[in-house]
Design a protein around this motif. Structure first.
Motif, PDB file in Angstrom:
ATOM      1  N   ARG A 424       1.049  -1.184  -0.124  1.00 46.52           N
ATOM      2  CA  ARG A 424      -0.019   0.037  -0.125  1.00 46.52           C
ATOM      3  C   ARG A 424       0.731   1.210  -0.044  1.00 46.52           C
ATOM      4  N   GLY A 425       1.938   1.221   0.686  1.00 47.77           N
ATOM      5  CA  GLY A 425       2.937   2.342   0.675  1.00 47.77           C
ATOM      6  C   GLY A 425       3.477   2.585  -0.632  1.00 47.77           C
ATOM      7  N   GLU A 426       3.809   1.594  -1.305  1.00 49.41           N
ATOM      8  CA  GLU A 426       4.346   1.768  -2.501  1.00 49.41           C
ATOM      9  C   GLU A 426       3.437   2.299  -3.345  1.00 49.41           C
ATOM     10  N   VAL A 427       2.284   1.928  -3.475  1.00 58.49           N
ATOM     11  CA  VAL A 427       1.227   2.286  -4.345  1.00 58.49           C
ATOM     12  C   VAL A 427       0.730   3.730  -4.092  1.00 58.49           C
ATOM     13  N   MET A 428       0.850   4.288  -2.788  1.00 54.99           N
ATOM     14  CA  MET A 428       0.702   5.611  -2.279  1.00 54.99           C
ATOM     15  C   MET A 428       1.703   6.578  -3.067  1.00 54.99           C
ATOM     16  N   SER A 429       3.014   6.145  -2.879  1.00 56.17           N
ATOM     17  CA  SER A 429       3.958   7.042  -3.267  1.00 56.17           C
ATOM     18  C   SER A 429       3.841   7.230  -4.702  1.00 56.17           C
ATOM     19  N   LYS A 430       3.482   6.177  -5.376  1.00 55.48           N
ATOM     20  CA  LYS A 430       3.687   6.099  -6.890  1.00 55.48           C
ATOM     21  C   LYS A 430       2.420   7.039  -7.335  1.00 55.48           C
ATOM     22  N   VAL A 431       1.283   6.962  -6.452  1.00 57.79           N
ATOM     23  CA  VAL A 431       0.018   7.773  -7.061  1.00 57.79           C
ATOM     24  C   VAL A 431       0.339   9.121  -6.675  1.00 57.79           C
ATOM     25  N   SER A 432       0.900   9.484  -5.605  1.00 56.92           N
ATOM     26  CA  SER A 432       1.031  10.963  -5.217  1.00 56.92           C
ATOM     27  C   SER A 432       2.121  11.823  -6.275  1.00 56.92           C
ATOM     28  N   ALA A 433       3.113  10.806  -6.714  1.00 54.25           N
ATOM     29  CA  ALA A 433       3.982  11.193  -7.546  1.00 54.25           C
ATOM     30  C   ALA A 433       3.345  11.650  -8.654  1.00 54.25           C
ATOM     31  N   ARG A 434       2.880  10.837  -9.284  1.00 50.09           N
ATOM     32  CA  ARG A 434       2.206  10.945 -10.451  1.00 50.09           C
ATOM     33  C   ARG A 434       1.109  12.201 -10.666  1.00 50.09           C
ATOM     34  N   LEU A 435       0.444  12.136  -9.733  1.00 48.29           N
ATOM     35  CA  LEU A 435      -0.690  13.276  -9.563  1.00 48.29           C
ATOM     36  C   LEU A 435       0.168  14.450  -9.018  1.00 48.29           C
ATOM     37  N   GLY A 436       0.965  14.611  -8.363  1.00 46.81           N
ATOM     38  CA  GLY A 436       1.715  15.804  -8.091  1.00 46.81           C
ATOM     39  C   GLY A 436       0.942  16.251  -7.014  1.00 46.81           C
ATOM     40  N   VAL A 437       0.621  15.213  -5.854  1.00 45.70           N
ATOM     41  CA  VAL A 437       0.089  15.619  -4.542  1.00 45.70           C
ATOM     42  C   VAL A 437       0.731  15.195  -3.604  1.00 45.70           C
ATOM     43  N   ALA A 438       0.999  16.116  -2.607  1.00 46.44           N
ATOM     44  CA  ALA A 438       1.819  15.706  -1.244  1.00 46.44           C
ATOM     45  C   ALA A 438       1.700  14.416  -0.883  1.00 46.44           C
ATOM     46  N   ALA A 439       2.774  13.643  -0.663  1.00 46.60           N
ATOM     47  CA  ALA A 439       2.477  12.227  -0.391  1.00 46.60           C
ATOM     48  C   ALA A 439       1.492  12.172   0.948  1.00 46.60           C
ATOM     49  N   GLN A 440       1.930  13.155   2.134  1.00 46.35           N
ATOM     50  CA  GLN A 440       0.889  12.822   3.123  1.00 46.35           C
ATOM     51  C   GLN A 440      -0.461  13.247   3.277  1.00 46.35           C
ATOM     52  N   ASP A 441      -0.727  14.196   2.160  1.00 42.81           N
ATOM     53  CA  ASP A 441      -2.074  14.332   1.724  1.00 42.81           C
ATOM     54  C   ASP A 441      -2.795  13.063   1.044  1.00 42.81           C
ATOM     55  N   PHE A 442      -2.099  12.733   0.160  1.00 44.95           N
ATOM     56  CA  PHE A 442      -2.743  11.324  -0.243  1.00 44.95           C
ATOM     57  C   PHE A 442      -3.007  10.428   0.680  1.00 44.95           C
ATOM     58  N   GLU A 443      -1.930  10.005   1.458  1.00 42.99           N
ATOM     59  CA  GLU A 443      -2.129   8.938   2.514  1.00 42.99           C
ATOM     60  C   GLU A 443      -3.203   9.373   3.457  1.00 42.99           C
ATOM     61  N   ALA A 444      -3.360  10.676   3.788  1.00 44.24           N
ATOM     62  CA  ALA A 444      -4.532  10.789   4.650  1.00 44.24           C
ATOM     63  C   ALA A 444      -5.904  10.575   3.983  1.00 44.24           C
ATOM     64  N   LEU A 445      -6.012  10.709   2.677  1.00 45.26           N
ATOM     65  CA  LEU A 445      -7.179  10.322   1.818  1.00 45.26           C
ATOM     66  C   LEU A 445      -7.364   8.930   2.058  1.00 45.26           C
ATOM     67  N   VAL A 446      -6.432   7.964   1.740  1.00 49.27           N
ATOM     68  CA  VAL A 446      -6.374   6.758   1.907  1.00 49.27           C
ATOM     69  C   VAL A 446      -6.824   6.135   3.255  1.00 49.27           C
ATOM     70  N   SER A 447      -6.035   6.570   4.161  1.00 47.02           N
ATOM     71  CA  SER A 447      -6.547   6.099   5.685  1.00 47.02           C
ATOM     72  C   SER A 447      -7.848   6.531   6.020  1.00 47.02           C
ATOM     73  N   ARG A 448      -8.287   7.671   5.312  1.00 46.17           N
ATOM     74  CA  ARG A 448      -9.764   8.090   5.587  1.00 46.17           C
ATOM     75  C   ARG A 448     -10.697   6.881   5.210  1.00 46.17           C
ATOM     76  N   GLN A 449     -10.354   6.763   3.736  1.00 43.19           N
ATOM     77  CA  GLN A 449     -11.155   5.782   2.958  1.00 43.19           C
ATOM     78  C   GLN A 449     -11.093   4.223   3.810  1.00 43.19           C
ATOM     79  N   ARG A 450      -9.861   3.926   4.343  1.00 41.58           N
ATOM     80  CA  ARG A 450      -9.800   2.491   5.104  1.00 41.58           C
ATOM     81  C   ARG A 450     -10.745   2.541   6.019  1.00 41.58           C
ATOM     82  N   ARG A 451     -10.700   3.656   6.928  1.00 42.70           N
ATOM     83  CA  ARG A 451     -11.408   3.801   8.167  1.00 42.70           C
ATOM     84  C   ARG A 451     -12.936   3.583   7.641  1.00 42.70           C
ATOM     85  N   ALA A 452     -13.551   4.260   6.571  1.00 42.09           N
ATOM     86  CA  ALA A 452     -14.828   4.148   6.121  1.00 42.09           C
ATOM     87  C   ALA A 452     -15.192   2.704   5.752  1.00 42.09           C
ATOM     88  N   ASP A 453     -14.107   1.992   5.181  1.00 35.16           N
ATOM     89  CA  ASP A 453     -14.644   0.672   4.842  1.00 35.16           C
ATOM     90  C   ASP A 453     -14.847  -0.255   5.987  1.00 35.16           C
TER      91      ASP A 453
END
Ligand SMILES: [Zn+2]
Length: 619
Positions: A424-453
């Motif tokens: 998951r960590g690898e995927v997050m860094s890949k996506v955030s780099a590709r989108l040009g989003v700060a890594a920790q911002d994207f991580e926050a989105l992912v963990s919010r999603q994980r809590r919702a699931d």
């Protein structure tokens, strides 16, 4: 399933010599008292896989795999304990009598008999369909069709392909003639009852019960579906002539033999290749799979239907760590790939995608390009997330902040489904780099999603893991006591007379010793050791199998007393230090202080007694 009594397990272990069993899979070489071979569970150049005829166990000093004869069959054949047990029982001609709760007996027995009859019916049906295709006039059209798809007679034989003729009661009347009852034919799903509201297919309405049934598969090429031990349990039928309104593929319905979502087409043949390559090529259709397999690409499976189910992914994970999805480039294929994703990610499988060129499928491609070109496509298959990111970003203007955030949310949802934290960590860094989003911002989105699931309970179920790591061995003295309690009758008796339950409760890694002491295993008896191991976790079984191969210390009697004494002293000292610390705490009541003082005195006295030379404490 009911429970199988220990005596039966011992009996089966006793009747199956482990050297013979393992030797039937690959050759073993004698090495002193033991036998050796290259380990089938890890790559090695010098043999460290050892089989002990006297202990009737195996152990690999390279990767730690080891255990009873049942464990070997489970790990080597990738089956569960009941199947391994049945296999070995059948080999020795022993009937497994399971203990059932009251009321369970009749049903279980009836179901077992029904499954037996259905297996027989499927085996005979596959043969009948096959002969229609290969030997009879009626199969001419089907033969032509298969030839045009590059399926030779030999291939049709190997896969036992068949043909269901264009008749309403062709199969049914043949099967009844063989003595099968309509009831069982209906249960097999090969024959259907005519719905009363439906108009009669081709018979008069005054017919008997027999005539109200008809064949499910008509004018179809028949692909037998096997379970992982190679028995036919269902069929998939492909329409011979494309017809409007008729489904191209029809599968057997769910039956007592066949649960659609938990069978992978081809697995019975591709098992070994999957393990060797550690990667599964997943294609959609049976013909794709057969073409690949026959061209020499044998690590292939096909889900029944178009998307992977959770249980298919779990089965696949027993064989491989990586999956290459090889779906058609059309929209339906892409959808199927995406639908498969959840189940695969949940099971920590690495997923790559090999896109087929438009208008091609694996079958046409390998016949046009050949094996090597196809292998290059597989080797070059992209990581699913690269493919996914590219697809998702293709139509998004990343310069627009709103669009970017929306996309990030969508991708976060997918990333959140990756269960393995490293992946998951690898995927997050890949996506955030590709989108040009700060890594920790994207991580926050992912963990919010994980809590919702809401995560499913399977997250908590223990994993049975043939390739699992070696459990850390307990510290030396515990290991030695385990070894002696398993191997030496006198040492075992000595330990069983001590207050071992109370003492071991305070020893962090003493649980395995407790299990050895509480069991009724007999040190000299290999079958009883095998039956004991059956009740252990994989990790504990590995430990036990390694102890069984070690040398027993020469002076076992003296050593067992010395090590046990050491453990008791350590436990008492620890309890003493806890009590001495507690008594220093402020705000203790007088009662507490008195109790603790008593406890300390008592512990000191016990320690003193233990430190006397043997015999002195009795005086
Ligand atoms: Zn090994």
């Amino acid at each position: 399933m009911g429970t199988i009594p220990s005596e039966t397990i011992e009996q089966i272990a006793a009747a199956n010599d482990i050297v013979e069993i393992i030797g039937s899979y690959f050759p073993l070489k004698r090495a002193g008292a033991n036998f050796k071979a290259l380990c089938p569970f890890h790559q090695e150049k010098t043999p460290s896989f050892t089989v002990s005829p006297s202990r009737q166990t195996f152990h690999c000093f390279g990767c730690g795999a080891g255990g009873s004869v049942f464990r070997f069959v489970m790990d080597y054949e990738h089956t569960d304990f009941p199947s391994a047990l049945r296999k070995l029982a059948a080999r020795a001609g022993i009937t497994v009598v399971e203990k059932f709760r009251a009321g369970e007996v009749g049903n279980e027995e009836r179901e077992r008999e029904l499954r037996q009859r259905l297996l027989m019916l499927h085996a005979e049906a596959a043969q009948w369909f096959h002969e229609n295709l290969t030997k009879r006039e009626v199969g001419e059209e089907a033969r032509k069709y298969l030839r045009s798809r590059g399926i030779t007679v030999e291939i049709a034989k190997r896969w036992q392909l068949g043909y269901a003729p264009d008749e309403w009661d062709g199969f049914g009347s043949w099967a009844r003639g063989r003595g099968y009852e309509l009831r069982d034919l209906i249960a097999s799903g090969l024959v259907k009852m005519k719905d009363e509201s439906e108009s009669s297919p081709d018979q008069s309405k005054s017919g008997t019960g027999l005539q109200r049934s008809y064949d499910r598969f008509r004018e179809r090429i028949m692909f037998p579906i096997h379970n992982d031990v190679g028995e036919v349990i269902a069929f998939s039928g492909r329409l011979l002539k494309d017809e409007e309104g008729a489904a191209k593929y029809v599968n057997s319905p769910e039956t007592p033999l066949f649960r659609k979502g938990s069978v992978l087409f081809g697995l019975d043949k591709s098992k070994r290749a999957l393990i060797e390559v550690n990667c599964a090529i997943v294609c959609e259709g049976q013909l794709d799979l057969i073409s690949l397999f026959e061209s020499g690409i044998t690590n292939v499976v096909a889900p029944q239907g178009t998307a992977f189910t959770e249980s298919q992914a779990r089965i696949l994970k027993r064989f491989v760590n990586e999956v290459v999805l090889c779906f058609d480039a059309d929209a339906a294929g892409t959808k199927a790939a995406e639908r498969s994703l959840d189940a695969l990610l949940q099971n920590d499988l690495i997923v790559r995608v090999a896109e087929m060129p438009v208008g091609e499928d694996p079958d046409s491609l390998i016949r046009r390009e050949g094996k090597q070109a196809f292998e290059r496509r597989i080797a070059g298959a992209r990581d699913f997330f690269d493919y996914w990111i590219e697809r998702e970003t293709a139509n998004v203007d990343l310069a627009s902040f709103g669009a970017k955030i929306q996309l990030a949310r969508r991708l976060a949802e997918t990333a959140s489904r990756v269960r393995d934290p490293v992946m998951r960590g690898e995927v997050m860094s890949k996506v955030s780099a590709r989108l040009g989003v700060a890594a920790q911002d994207f991580e926050a989105l992912v963990s919010r999603q994980r809590r919702a699931d809401t995560f499913s309970p399977r997250d908590h179920s223990p994993k049975s893991d043939a390739t699992g790591a070696i459990a850390p061995a307990p510290r030396h003295d515990i290991s030695m006591l385990c070894l002696l309690a398993l191997r030496d009758e006198t040492a075992r008796e000595f330990l069983r007379q001590q207050n071992w339950r109370e003492t071991l409760a305070h020893v962090p890694d003493g649980e395995i010793l407790g299990r050895i002491l509480e069991s009724d295993l007999r040190p000299g008896d290999a079958a009883s050791l095998n039956a004991f191991m059956v009740r252990l976790s994989t990790a504990d079984e590995r430990l036990v199998s390694s102890w069984l191969l070690q040398k027993i210390p020469a002076n076992a009697g003296a050593m067992v007393e010395k090590w046990w004494l050491g453990i008791r002293q350590a436990v008492l000292r620890r309890q003493l230090s806890v009590a001495t610390n507690q008594i220093k705490l402020p705000k203790l009541s007088t009662g507490d202080v008195i109790n603790l003082q008593k406890q300390i005195l008592d512990l000191q006295e016990q320690l003193h007694e233990l430190s006397q030379p043997a015999g002195a404490a009795d005086n």
